[in-house]
Design a protein around this motif. Structure first.
Motif, mmCIF file in Angstrom:
data_model
loop_
_atom_site.group_PDB
_atom_site.id
_atom_site.type_symbol
_atom_site.label_atom_id
_atom_site.label_comp_id
_atom_site.label_asym_id
_atom_site.label_seq_id
_atom_site.Cartn_x
_atom_site.Cartn_y
_atom_site.Cartn_z
ATOM 1 N N MET A 139 3.856 11.088 14.684
ATOM 2 C CA MET A 139 3.965 9.797 14.003
ATOM 3 C C MET A 139 4.307 8.690 15.003
ATOM 4 N N LEU A 140 3.794 7.499 14.734
ATOM 5 C CA LEU A 140 4.078 6.338 15.580
ATOM 6 C C LEU A 140 5.197 5.504 14.969
ATOM 7 N N PRO A 141 5.991 4.812 15.805
ATOM 8 C CA PRO A 141 7.028 3.916 15.281
ATOM 9 C C PRO A 141 6.402 2.684 14.619
ATOM 10 N N VAL A 142 7.139 2.109 13.679
ATOM 11 C CA VAL A 142 6.635 0.967 12.909
ATOM 12 C C VAL A 142 7.657 -0.167 12.889
ATOM 13 N N VAL A 143 7.174 -1.372 13.173
ATOM 14 C CA VAL A 143 7.920 -2.595 12.864
ATOM 15 C C VAL A 143 7.263 -3.214 11.645
ATOM 16 N N ALA A 144 8.028 -3.553 10.625
ATOM 17 C CA ALA A 144 7.484 -4.119 9.394
ATOM 18 C C ALA A 144 7.837 -5.596 9.295
ATOM 19 N N VAL A 145 6.813 -6.404 8.982
ATOM 20 C CA VAL A 145 6.988 -7.849 8.851
ATOM 21 C C VAL A 145 6.388 -8.284 7.515
ATOM 22 N N PRO A 146 7.173 -8.292 6.435
ATOM 23 C CA PRO A 146 6.619 -8.681 5.129
ATOM 24 C C PRO A 146 6.367 -10.182 5.031
ATOM 25 N N THR A 147 5.240 -10.538 4.420
ATOM 26 C CA THR A 147 4.914 -11.947 4.182
ATOM 27 C C THR A 147 4.888 -12.280 2.698
ATOM 28 N N THR A 148 5.209 -11.303 1.867
ATOM 29 C CA THR A 148 5.400 -11.530 0.436
ATOM 30 C C THR A 148 6.713 -10.887 0.017
ATOM 31 N N ALA A 149 7.247 -11.348 -1.092
ATOM 32 C CA ALA A 149 8.501 -10.799 -1.617
ATOM 33 C C ALA A 149 8.185 -10.082 -2.916
ATOM 34 N N GLY A 150 7.832 -8.802 -2.812
ATOM 35 C CA GLY A 150 7.436 -8.068 -4.002
ATOM 36 C C GLY A 150 7.594 -6.579 -3.865
ATOM 37 N N THR A 151 6.770 -5.956 -3.031
ATOM 38 C CA THR A 151 6.755 -4.492 -3.009
ATOM 39 C C THR A 151 8.000 -3.899 -2.376
ATOM 40 N N GLY A 152 8.543 -4.564 -1.361
ATOM 41 C CA GLY A 152 9.666 -3.980 -0.639
ATOM 42 C C GLY A 152 9.248 -2.796 0.224
ATOM 43 N N SER A 153 7.951 -2.661 0.471
ATOM 44 C CA SER A 153 7.457 -1.504 1.225
ATOM 45 C C SER A 153 8.042 -1.423 2.623
ATOM 46 N N GLU A 154 8.573 -2.546 3.113
ATOM 47 C CA GLU A 154 9.158 -2.549 4.457
ATOM 48 C C GLU A 154 10.371 -1.643 4.573
ATOM 49 N N VAL A 155 10.999 -1.291 3.453
ATOM 50 C CA VAL A 155 12.158 -0.397 3.502
ATOM 51 C C VAL A 155 11.875 0.910 2.747
ATOM 52 N N GLY A 156 10.603 1.231 2.592
ATOM 53 C CA GLY A 156 10.231 2.440 1.865
ATOM 54 C C GLY A 156 9.784 3.556 2.779
ATOM 55 N N ARG A 157 9.880 4.775 2.274
ATOM 56 C CA ARG A 157 9.505 5.975 3.029
ATOM 57 C C ARG A 157 8.189 6.559 2.535
ATOM 58 N N SER A 158 7.402 5.729 1.869
ATOM 59 C CA SER A 158 6.146 6.211 1.312
ATOM 60 C C SER A 158 5.122 5.082 1.294
ATOM 61 N N SER A 159 3.884 5.448 1.028
ATOM 62 C CA SER A 159 2.792 4.489 0.858
ATOM 63 C C SER A 159 1.999 4.885 -0.369
ATOM 64 N N VAL A 160 1.534 3.887 -1.111
ATOM 65 C CA VAL A 160 0.650 4.140 -2.254
ATOM 66 C C VAL A 160 -0.780 3.888 -1.796
ATOM 67 N N ILE A 161 -1.580 4.936 -1.791
ATOM 68 C CA ILE A 161 -2.947 4.879 -1.277
ATOM 69 C C ILE A 161 -3.910 5.354 -2.373
ATOM 70 N N THR A 162 -5.008 4.630 -2.537
ATOM 71 C CA THR A 162 -5.989 4.974 -3.568
ATOM 72 C C THR A 162 -6.978 6.013 -3.063
ATOM 73 N N HIS A 163 -7.112 7.092 -3.823
ATOM 74 C CA HIS A 163 -8.144 8.108 -3.575
ATOM 75 C C HIS A 163 -9.375 7.637 -4.343
ATOM 76 N N GLN A 164 -10.363 7.093 -3.632
ATOM 77 C CA GLN A 164 -11.487 6.455 -4.304
ATOM 78 C C GLN A 164 -12.333 7.436 -5.108
ATOM 79 N N ASP A 165 -12.558 8.630 -4.575
ATOM 80 C CA ASP A 165 -13.397 9.592 -5.290
ATOM 81 C C ASP A 165 -12.768 9.995 -6.620
ATOM 82 N N GLU A 166 -11.437 10.143 -6.618
ATOM 83 C CA GLU A 166 -10.752 10.558 -7.841
ATOM 84 C C GLU A 166 -10.298 9.370 -8.695
ATOM 85 N N GLN A 167 -10.432 8.161 -8.154
ATOM 86 C CA GLN A 167 -9.974 6.946 -8.834
ATOM 87 C C GLN A 167 -8.513 7.068 -9.293
ATOM 88 N N VAL A 168 -7.669 7.430 -8.333
ATOM 89 C CA VAL A 168 -6.253 7.585 -8.642
ATOM 90 C C VAL A 168 -5.426 7.142 -7.439
#
Length: 389
Positions: A139-168
Motif C-alpha cells: 500500500m502507498l501512503p496517502v495525504v487527503a485534501v478535501p474540497t467539500t464538506a460532506g463525506t468525511g472520507s479523509e478520515v475513513g478506512r474504506s472506500s465506496v466503489i461501484t461494481h459496474q457489472d453488478e450495478q452495486v
C-alpha cells in the motif's frame, strides 16, 4: 471573527492540520510520509482549477516530481481505480494525494491500496476478514485534501466503489487506508456552488445523525456525532448563503470529518437506500441522503424517540422531541432548496423492488435502529419518490 484561531494540528483519528491556507503544507506532508514522486488523484473538473495546478507545482518544486490523474466519475468505479493504478505504476509514483470531494478521496485511497495487490479489488470488500487478504506492505501512503464538506472520507478506512457489472456499490476496507495526513483548509471549499454545498453538508449531517441513532454501543462516537449535528445546524445555512464565510466553511469541514469518525458506530437506512440508488441511477450520494432523510426518520420514529428528545434539547429546538427535530430537518431542506422527492431528480418506481432488496442486503442496514425488511425498504423508497410524509 478571527479565522486564525482555527489553525491547529490534531492527532485524532489521524494527523489533521486545520486552518485557512494549510494547503501550503502539502509538500512537507508528502515528505513526512516518505513520498518523492506522488500522484494527485482528483476529478476532471477540479483538475483544471488553479488550486490543483498550484498544488501540483508546489509539490513538484519540493520533491522529485508530481503526477496528476483525474479519470474519476462522481460515483467511482472499479474501472476508475484500475486506470489510476496503471497511471501510478507507469510513472513509478510512491504516494497518493487524494484531492477533492468524496469521489476523489475514495478513489485515491482505493488506488493507493491496489497498487501493491495481486488480487481483484472486490476480494477486499468489507465482509468478514477479507481485509486480511491485503498485502499491507504494497500500500502507498496517502495525504487527503478535501474540497467539500460532506463525506468525511479523509478520515475513513474504506472506500465506496461501484461494481459496474453488478450495478452495486461495495465498501472496500483496510485499516491502512486511513490517510496518514489530512489538510483541512477552508479556503479550498469557498468556490463550491451553493447547491453542492447544501447537498454535501446534509450528507455530513446524515453521517452524524445515523451514527447517533445507531443502536450499537460506542459512547465516544456518540458524543462526536452529537456535536457534529450541532455544527451542521449552526453553520451549514451560513456556508450556503455566503460561500466565502471562512468560519462556516471551516466548521463544516470539521463536521464532515466528525461524521466519518462517528459512523464507525454504524450507519442506517439512509445509506442502505442511497447506495443502491446511487449505483442504479448514478445519482449524487449526498443529495440522495438529503432527500431520503425525513422519510427514514419517519420510518424509524418508534425506535428513536428518546434519542430525538435529547438531541433536540442539545440543539435548543422548541418543545424537545421527535417532532421538533423532524420539523427542523424539513425546514432546513426547504431553506437550502433540497428537492422534496426522488422523482425530482429523475428516480421513478420502476426499480424499487430491486432497490428494496439491495438496501436490505447493504452493510449499512445493520446499524439502523429498526431491522427493516426488503419490502419495508421498498415502501420507504416509494414514499420518497411520491413525497408521502
Amino acid at each position: 471573527m478571527n479565522i486564525e484561531q482555527y489553525t491547529a494540528n490534531w492527532n485524532f483519528p489521524t494527523a489533521i492540520r486545520t486552518g485557512a491556507g494549510r494547503i501550503k503544507d502539502l509538500p512537507a506532508a508528502c515528505i513526512e510520509l516518505g513520498m518523492k514522486n506522488p500522484l494527485i488523484i482528483t476529478d476532471p473538473g477540479l483538475s483544471q482549477l488553479p488550486m490543483v495546478q498550484e498544488a501540483r507545482l508546489q509539490v513538484s518544486s519540493a520533491l522529485t516530481g508530481c503526477g496528476l490523474f483525474s479519470g474519476i466519475k462522481g460515483n467511482p468505479t472499479g474501472e476508475n481505480v484500475s486506470a489510476g493504478v496503471a497511471a501510478c505504476k507507469e510513472a513509478n509514483h510512491d504516494g497518493v494525494i487524494a484531492f477533492g470531494g468524496g469521489s476523489a478521496l475514495d478513489a485515491g485511497k482505493a488506488i493507493a491500496l491496489m497498487v501493491g495487490q495481486s488480487r481483484s479489488i472486490w476480494d477486499f470488500e468489507d465482509v468478514g476478514d477479507n481485509y486480511l487478504r491485503v498485502n499491507a506492505e504494497g500500500m502507498l501512503p496517502v495525504v487527503a485534501v478535501p474540497t467539500t464538506a460532506g463525506t468525511g472520507s479523509e478520515v475513513g478506512r474504506s472506500s465506496v466503489i461501484t461494481h459496474q457489472d453488478e450495478q452495486v456499490k461495495k465498501i472496500i476496507f483496510h485499516p491502512g487506508m486511513l490517510p496518514g495526513i489530512v489538510l483541512l483548509d477552508a479556503e479550498l471549499t469557498c468556490g463550491l456552488p451553493a447547491g453542492l454545498t447544501a447537498a454535501t453538508g446534509i450528507d455530513a449531517l446524515s453521517h452524524n445523525l445515523e451514527a447517533y441513532c445507531s443502536p450499537f454501543h460506542h459512547p465516544m462516537a456518540q458524543g462526536i456525532a452529537l456535536e457534529g449535528i450541532r455544527l451542521v445546524k449552526d453553520y451549514l445555512p451560513r456556508a450556503v448563503a455566503q460561500g466565502s464565510d471562512l468560519e462556516a466553511r471551516h466548521q463544516m469541514l470539521v463536521a464532515s470529518s466528525m461524521g466519518a469518525t462517528a459512523f464507525q458506530k454504524g450507519l442506517g437506512a439512509m445509506h442502505a437506500l442511497a447506495h443502491p440508488l446511487g449505483a442504479l441511477y448514478d445519482a449524487h450520494h449526498g443529495l440522495l441522503n438529503a432527500i431520503l432523510m425525513p422519510y427514514v426518520l419517519k420510518a424509524n420514529k418508534a425506535a428513536i424517540g428518546q434519542k430525538m428528545a435529547a438531541l433536540s434539547r442539545y440543539l435548543d429546538l422548541p418543545a424537545p422531541g421527535f417532532d421538533a427535530f423532524f420539523n427542523w430537518v424539513i425546514e432546513l431542506r426547504e431553506e437550502l432548496e433540497i428537492p422534496h422527492t426522488l422523482a425530482e431528480i429523475g428516480i421513478d418506481e420502476s426499480q424499487l423492488d430491486k432497490v428494496g432488496r439491495m438496501a436490505f442486503a447493504d452493510p449499512s442496514a445493520a446499524g439502523n435502529p429498526i431491522s427493516f425488511s426488503a419490502a419495508e425498504y421498498q415502501q420507504i423508497g416509494q414514499d420518497a419518490v411520491r413525497g408521502d410524509l
